[in-house]
Structures are given as structure tokens and as C-alpha cells.
Motif scaffolding. Structure first.
Motif, PDB file in Angstrom:
ATOM      1  N   SER A  90       0.856  -1.190   0.000  1.00  0.00           N
ATOM      2  CA  SER A  90       0.000   0.000   0.000  1.00  0.00           C
ATOM      3  C   SER A  90       0.885   1.231   0.000  1.00  0.00           C
ATOM      4  O   SER A  90       2.088   1.150   0.263  1.00  0.00           O
ATOM      5  N   CYS A  97      -4.992   4.566   4.153  1.00  0.00           N
ATOM      6  CA  CYS A  97      -3.778   4.047   4.790  1.00  0.00           C
ATOM      7  C   CYS A  97      -3.543   4.723   6.131  1.00  0.00           C
ATOM      8  O   CYS A  97      -3.235   4.059   7.134  1.00  0.00           O
ATOM      9  N   ALA A 103      -5.808  -1.924   3.122  1.00  0.00           N
ATOM     10  CA  ALA A 103      -6.391  -2.763   2.072  1.00  0.00           C
ATOM     11  C   ALA A 103      -7.287  -1.959   1.140  1.00  0.00           C
ATOM     12  O   ALA A 103      -7.626  -2.432   0.054  1.00  0.00           O
ATOM     13  N   TYR A 104      -7.643  -0.745   1.555  1.00  0.00           N
ATOM     14  CA  TYR A 104      -8.442   0.145   0.709  1.00  0.00           C
ATOM     15  C   TYR A 104      -7.631   1.354   0.270  1.00  0.00           C
ATOM     16  O   TYR A 104      -8.161   2.445   0.044  1.00  0.00           O
ATOM     17  N   CYS A 105      -6.317   1.142   0.153  1.00  0.00           N
ATOM     18  CA  CYS A 105      -5.405   2.175  -0.342  1.00  0.00           C
ATOM     19  C   CYS A 105      -5.919   2.740  -1.661  1.00  0.00           C
ATOM     20  O   CYS A 105      -6.456   2.007  -2.513  1.00  0.00           O
ATOM     21  N   TRP A 108      -4.501   0.773  -4.488  1.00  0.00           N
ATOM     22  CA  TRP A 108      -4.374  -0.645  -4.187  1.00  0.00           C
ATOM     23  C   TRP A 108      -4.328  -1.501  -5.451  1.00  0.00           C
ATOM     24  O   TRP A 108      -3.455  -2.368  -5.588  1.00  0.00           O
ATOM     25  N   ASN A 112      -1.013  -3.719  -6.439  1.00  0.00           N
ATOM     26  CA  ASN A 112      -1.082  -5.120  -6.039  1.00  0.00           C
ATOM     27  C   ASN A 112      -1.534  -6.077  -7.131  1.00  0.00           C
ATOM     28  O   ASN A 112      -0.939  -7.125  -7.325  1.00  0.00           O
TER      29      ASN A 112
END
Length: 367
Positions: A90, A97, A103-105, A108, A112
Motif C-alpha cells: 500500500s 492508509c 487494504a483500501y489504499c 491498491w 497489487n
């Protein structure tokens, strides 16, 4: 520049091919890790099949575990010789962040899942002088060595069994986070888990560590339902033999479930989970079908406070959650070993085939 052996997917639908690739030196905020183990996840297989737009040829793998081999400039979290578990990456600077929801960057997906490169557009992996897809979840761990984002690392103790704990980086924290971070069940609640794979069984194990009353598992494979029972499910429904809606109504007395974790990616199963919700109940979408997939919902049935929530990586803050999971596994309270089948790295295609057929729930490659 260094060389290593990686499992390369050459094109959509192709099998993994072991190939010699070059790794760049670690950039600022990166480390080089010698892999000891890596879990195989359905997301890897979805990308390899062409279901997600990751640049191929490329190197996948996002449940790595290994030993730090070298560090780049500005790295402060680890030193060479440290044992680490690898998870998603992230940016560290966006609002999500900073709020503890990496996980909700904001970046993301490209960082990723679909980018295949670092933020600067380069790949840490090349072959014959040409970049190939890399930086998968900040790691691309289907290789004997990987260039890994520091934000993807979780340092663990020197004695940590890496070939047991590698799946914590994705599937386990996803299932656990669905229960702990989203459903957060109240005492006596009823939880439904659709799909008794690695994520679903992780959700069941997590639910047993909460004050729930009933844990219902649905699958089409009787052996997986038996394992779900062993791991804490109080009720199981064999979708190959039973009408799931009728069975759910019987188990809940017609009141519905308070929470549901849908892991299969099947829109029909998702609709069943949503329809099974009690008023104010929540369905968590974990399983990801092909991009563009839609599911119809009865709008009026949603009005009594029912929720449908999407979930990425358990909405986890890895530096906080993964050490807790390590302790739970090592103390025996989260029996992760019941899910794992080990394979040699050379046997990655066998592992993939066994995962697709259902022979293996969570294949873990050993290097």
C-alpha cells in the motif's frame, strides 16, 4: 542485478514454467527476500487464466514467507537475516492508509493486482533484458528470491515455521477479517459461511473465537464439510444434496442469519446468502467473479436494515493482525495446519491442479 528461478506464466491460460529471471537491486523502501515457502491462492489462478488484466509474461505469488537477503535505501523495519511473512502492499500516505485501512489504499489495484510494476513504472523482474510482470502484491513470491516492498513485510521470530504460516498473508487474514473486522458478531449470533475453502474455513475458525451461537457452513464437497465441522461449524449444508434456502430456514427457525461470508465468487450463492439475512444482517462479499459480473437484489428486502459489504484482504492492518494470527496458530487455537498440503516448488502445476480439483484446500510451496 541478480538472477533467480521463478514460476513464470507466459500467457493467459498457460501453466507455470520455471525460468531464470533477473532481479533488480532493491530500490528505496524495498528488500530482497529468499523465499522459504509461498501459499497458492485462487487469485493467482484467476490471473494466470486471464481473468484479471495483469501483464504477462509475469510472476505471481502473494503469500510468501522467507528470509531477508538484502535491503534497499531507507528500509528500517528489517535487516538481513530477519524472517518475514509477506502480504499486500500500500502507499502508506492516502486517507485510508493513514486511517488504518491499507487494504483500501487509493492505489491498491495498480500496486497489487493489475499493474505489474512499481509505482515508477519499472518492474523488479526482467528476462533477457526485457521487463516482465512483477510486483504482484508488492512481492511476486513464486520465485526463489523476490524484491518486496517494505510495507508488504511482517517480521516474525527466528523460530517461526514459515511453511506453516505463509497463508496468513492473504487467505487466512481475509477469512478472519471478514468475521472480526466486519461482522464483529454479538453474543449468540448466527454466522453463515458459503464455501469451505481456505478463506471460508479461516472464517469458521475465526468465528469460533467469538461469542457466536451458530456457525453454518455450505459447500458441495462432503469432505470439506466434515473438516468445517472439525474446525467449529455447528451446522453444515451439502449444496449438492440439499436445498440451501430450505435448510437455512430450518436451522435458523426462519429468522435468518446475522452475518454471512460469501467466498465462492458464484453470484447465485451470493444471492442465497443475501436472501438468508435476518433484518439488520450483513453479507460480506469475499469471492471475486470476473470483472463486470452483476447480481440482482430484491430492493425491498434490503430496506429492513440488511447490508451487503465488499471486502479486500479482511480490511486488515497487517502489522497489527498478522502477529496476532501467528500467536493463535502457534498456540493451537487457529489450527491452520488442517488446511495445508505441502508441495515442492517444482511441483507448482500439480499444486494448482489439486487446488482446482478440490484435492488440496491450501497448497503451500516449499523452496
Amino acid at each position: 542485478m541478480s538472477t533467480t528461478t521463478a514460476a513464470v506464466v507466459e500467457s493467459s491460460g498457460a501453466k507455470f514454467t520455471l525460468s531464470t529471471v533477473e532481479l533488480s537491486e532493491p530500490h528505496a523502501g524495498e528488500v530482497r527476500v529468499r523465499l522459504v515457502a509461498a501459499g497458492l491462492c485462487h487469485t493467482d489462478l484467476g490471473v494466470a487464466s486471464g481473468g484479471l488484466p495483469f501483464p504477462l509474461p509475469g510472476v505471481l505469488g502473494h503469500e510468501g514467507a522467507g528470509v531477508v537477503d538484502a535491503i534497499g535505501p531507507s528500509v528500517t523495519r528489517v535487516v538481513p537475516g530477519d524472517r518475514v511473512l509477506l502480504s499486500f502492499t500500500s502507499c502508506g500516505g492516502c486517507g485510508n492508509c493513514r486511517d488504518g485501512h491499507p487494504a483500501y489504499c487509493a492505489t491498491w489495484a495498480p500496486l497489487n493486482l493489475i499493474g505489474g510494476t512499481r509505482p515508477d513504472g519499472t518492474s523488479p523482474i526482467s528476462r533477457d533484458g526485457h521487463d516482465i510482470g512483477g510486483h504482484f502484491f508488492g512481492q511476486s513470491s513464486f520465485a526463489q528470491h523476490a524484491i518486496v516492498d517494505e510495507r508488504s513485510l511482517v517480521k516474525v521470530a527466528p523460530s517461526t515455521p514459515l511453511d506453516l504460516l505463509a497463508p496468513l498473508g492473504c487467505s487466512v487474514q481475509t477469512g478472519v477479517g471478514a468475521v472480526w473486522n466486519v461482522l464483529n458478531p454479538r453474543p449468540g449470533a448466527t454466522i453463515l459461511v458459503t464455501g469451505a475453502g481456505a478463506v471460508g474455513l479461516s472464517a469458521i475458525m475465526a468465528a469460533t473465537l467469538t461469542p457466536v451461537g451458530k456457525i453454518i457452513a455450505i459447500d458441495r464437497v462432503s469432505e470439506r464439510l466434515s473438516l468445517a465441522t472439525d474446525l467449529g461449524a455447528t451446522h453444515v449444508i451439502d449444496a449438492a444434496e440439499q436445498d440451501t434456502a430450505t435448510a437455512l430456514a430450518e436451522i435458523t427457525g426462519g429468522t435468518g442469519v446475522d452475518g454471512a461470508v460469501e467466498t465462492t465468487g458464484n453470484v447465485g450463492v451470493l444471492r442465497t446468502a443475501v436472501d438468508a439475512l435476518a433484518p439488520r444482517g450483513t453479507a460480506v462479499i469475499v469471492g471475486a467473479p470476473a470483472f463486470g459480473t452483476v447480481v440482482p437484489l430484491d430492493v425491498n428486502s434490503m430496506i429492513p436494515g440488511r447490508h451487503v459489504v465488499g471486502l479486500t484482504l479482511g480490511d486488515s492492518e497487517t502489522q497489527t493482525l498478522i502477529p496476532v494470527l501467528v500467536d493463535l496458530v502457534l498456540s493451537g487455537r487457529l489450527p491452520l495446519q488442517r488446511l495445508i498440503t505441502h508441495y515442492a516448488f517444482d511441483d507448482i502445476n500439480t499444486a494448482a491442479s489439486d487446488m482446482i480439483s478440490g484435492t488440496a484446500i491450501k497448497p503451500v510451496l516449499r523452496f
